[in-house]
Design a protein around this motif. Structure first.
Motif, mmCIF file in Angstrom:
data_model
loop_
_atom_site.group_PDB
_atom_site.id
_atom_site.type_symbol
_atom_site.label_atom_id
_atom_site.label_comp_id
_atom_site.label_asym_id
_atom_site.label_seq_id
_atom_site.Cartn_x
_atom_site.Cartn_y
_atom_site.Cartn_z
ATOM 1 N N LYS A 84 0.789 -0.961 0.082
ATOM 2 C CA LYS A 84 0.126 0.003 -0.056
ATOM 3 C C LYS A 84 0.928 1.373 0.120
ATOM 4 O O LYS A 84 0.641 2.146 -0.712
ATOM 5 C CB LYS A 84 -1.095 0.063 1.238
ATOM 6 N N CYS A 85 1.840 1.397 0.732
ATOM 7 C CA CYS A 85 2.847 2.378 0.875
ATOM 8 C C CYS A 85 3.503 2.593 -0.478
ATOM 9 O O CYS A 85 3.496 3.534 -1.009
ATOM 10 C CB CYS A 85 4.024 2.145 1.968
ATOM 11 N N PHE A 86 4.147 1.718 -1.367
ATOM 12 C CA PHE A 86 4.432 1.697 -2.568
ATOM 13 C C PHE A 86 3.420 2.070 -3.682
ATOM 14 O O PHE A 86 3.736 2.903 -4.327
ATOM 15 C CB PHE A 86 5.001 0.487 -3.037
ATOM 16 N N ARG A 87 2.274 1.644 -3.637
ATOM 17 C CA ARG A 87 1.125 2.147 -4.379
ATOM 18 C C ARG A 87 0.941 3.530 -4.191
ATOM 19 O O ARG A 87 0.731 4.475 -4.965
ATOM 20 C CB ARG A 87 0.030 1.267 -4.204
ATOM 21 N N ASP A 88 0.944 4.263 -3.183
ATOM 22 C CA ASP A 88 0.945 5.537 -2.549
ATOM 23 C C ASP A 88 1.907 6.350 -3.467
ATOM 24 O O ASP A 88 1.719 7.259 -4.057
ATOM 25 C CB ASP A 88 0.743 6.023 -1.349
ATOM 26 N N VAL A 89 3.268 5.905 -3.276
ATOM 27 C CA VAL A 89 4.339 6.455 -3.816
ATOM 28 C C VAL A 89 4.020 6.515 -5.249
ATOM 29 O O VAL A 89 4.274 7.522 -5.937
ATOM 30 C CB VAL A 89 5.677 5.740 -3.260
ATOM 31 N N VAL A 90 3.785 5.482 -5.782
ATOM 32 C CA VAL A 90 3.742 5.141 -7.399
ATOM 33 C C VAL A 90 2.618 6.240 -7.897
ATOM 34 O O VAL A 90 2.558 6.869 -8.974
ATOM 35 C CB VAL A 90 3.234 3.828 -7.949
ATOM 36 N N THR A 91 1.355 6.260 -7.018
ATOM 37 C CA THR A 91 0.273 7.228 -7.460
ATOM 38 C C THR A 91 0.919 8.820 -7.430
ATOM 39 O O THR A 91 0.526 9.600 -8.227
ATOM 40 C CB THR A 91 -0.879 7.265 -6.571
ATOM 41 N N ARG A 92 1.559 8.969 -6.396
ATOM 42 C CA ARG A 92 2.174 10.356 -6.222
ATOM 43 C C ARG A 92 3.045 10.601 -7.542
ATOM 44 O O ARG A 92 2.874 11.888 -8.056
ATOM 45 C CB ARG A 92 2.766 10.469 -4.906
ATOM 46 N N HIS A 93 4.007 9.800 -7.635
ATOM 47 C CA HIS A 93 4.941 9.897 -8.758
ATOM 48 C C HIS A 93 4.221 10.118 -10.131
ATOM 49 O O HIS A 93 4.604 11.180 -10.974
ATOM 50 C CB HIS A 93 5.878 8.711 -8.744
ATOM 51 N N LYS A 94 3.150 9.131 -10.495
ATOM 52 C CA LYS A 94 2.603 9.719 -11.751
ATOM 53 C C LYS A 94 1.881 11.004 -11.890
ATOM 54 O O LYS A 94 1.975 11.443 -12.701
ATOM 55 C CB LYS A 94 1.258 8.559 -11.885
ATOM 56 N N LYS A 95 1.263 11.374 -10.556
ATOM 57 C CA LYS A 95 0.757 12.863 -10.700
ATOM 58 C C LYS A 95 1.724 13.758 -10.782
ATOM 59 O O LYS A 95 1.558 14.572 -11.459
ATOM 60 C CB LYS A 95 0.016 12.790 -9.314
ATOM 61 N N TYR A 96 3.011 13.221 -10.267
ATOM 62 C CA TYR A 96 4.040 14.415 -10.309
ATOM 63 C C TYR A 96 4.323 14.566 -11.989
ATOM 64 O O TYR A 96 4.602 15.632 -12.404
ATOM 65 C CB TYR A 96 5.217 14.008 -9.358
ATOM 66 N N ILE A 97 4.660 13.399 -12.556
ATOM 67 C CA ILE A 97 5.060 13.408 -13.874
ATOM 68 C C ILE A 97 3.862 14.057 -14.790
ATOM 69 O O ILE A 97 4.198 14.858 -15.653
ATOM 70 C CB ILE A 97 5.269 11.879 -14.495
ATOM 71 N N GLU A 98 2.744 13.779 -14.614
ATOM 72 C CA GLU A 98 1.725 14.266 -15.211
ATOM 73 C C GLU A 98 1.466 15.902 -15.004
ATOM 74 O O GLU A 98 1.363 16.752 -16.138
ATOM 75 C CB GLU A 98 0.245 13.821 -14.912
ATOM 76 N N ASN A 99 1.877 16.422 -13.858
ATOM 77 C CA ASN A 99 1.745 18.031 -13.592
ATOM 78 C C ASN A 99 2.880 18.725 -13.972
ATOM 79 O O ASN A 99 2.823 19.765 -14.411
ATOM 80 C CB ASN A 99 1.505 18.027 -12.129
ATOM 81 N N SER A 100 4.063 17.895 -13.957
ATOM 82 C CA SER A 100 5.426 18.623 -14.520
ATOM 83 C C SER A 100 5.117 18.433 -16.214
ATOM 84 O O SER A 100 5.636 19.570 -16.557
ATOM 85 C CB SER A 100 6.557 17.379 -14.140
ATOM 86 N N TYR A 101 4.475 17.438 -16.682
ATOM 87 C CA TYR A 101 4.416 17.557 -18.146
ATOM 88 C C TYR A 101 3.446 19.031 -18.545
ATOM 89 O O TYR A 101 3.926 19.899 -19.567
ATOM 90 C CB TYR A 101 3.732 16.280 -18.609
ATOM 91 N N GLU A 102 2.238 19.013 -17.558
ATOM 92 C CA GLU A 102 1.459 20.332 -17.994
ATOM 93 C C GLU A 102 2.297 21.657 -17.952
ATOM 94 O O GLU A 102 1.914 22.533 -18.830
ATOM 95 C CB GLU A 102 0.227 20.209 -17.020
#
Length: 134
Positions: A84-102
């Motif tokens: 669960k901890c790693f899933r939370d990290v992956v979710t945040r990292h994906k959001k970080y990549i998406e927002n950086s792209y924007e």
């Protein structure tokens, strides 16, 4: 002796709970890390210091993600809590990549618009100079 052990266990429990709340392992969007990630695409690309602020923000976000990732690796207990901890990290990292792209996309759109204006001005100037010759 039993009282001391109970106090020690309570202290450990409170410290680990506070640590989890600071980094919001539950995936809540109220943590400073999540707020920083959400702020990326809202940054003012027209400001003169956009690139510096963007770079500083991304470095801090990546540092925080690394800290949380290492906390997940060190996390004891059952494997489901680690997953669960790693899933939370992956979710945040994906959001970080998406927002950086924007944010980068908005900057490139602004730069492209500026270049198109300069190109148009160059064309107009070249036409004026050409017409002066005849």
């Amino acid at each position: 002796m039993d009282f001391t052990v109970a106090r020690l266990l309570l202290l450990i429990l409170l410290c680990s709970s506070a640590h989890a709340q600071i980094f919001s392992f539950g995936g809540g969007s109220d943590s400073p890390l999540d707020k920083s990630i959400e702020a990326l695409p809202k940054m003012d690309v027209d400001s003169a210091d956009f690139e510096d602020k963007f770079r500083q923000s991304t470095l801090e976000i990546e540092r925080q993600l690394d800290i949380i990732r290492s906390d997940c690796q060190e996390k004891g207990g059952d494997s489901s809590s680690r997953q669960k901890c790693f899933r939370d990290v992956v979710t945040r990292h994906k959001k970080y990549i998406e927002n950086s792209y924007e944010a980068k996309k908005a900057l490139l759109a602004r730069l492209h618009k500026k270049q198109l204006i300069q190109l148009e001005q160059g064309k107009d100037q070249a036409l004026k100079e050409f017409e002066k010759q005849f």
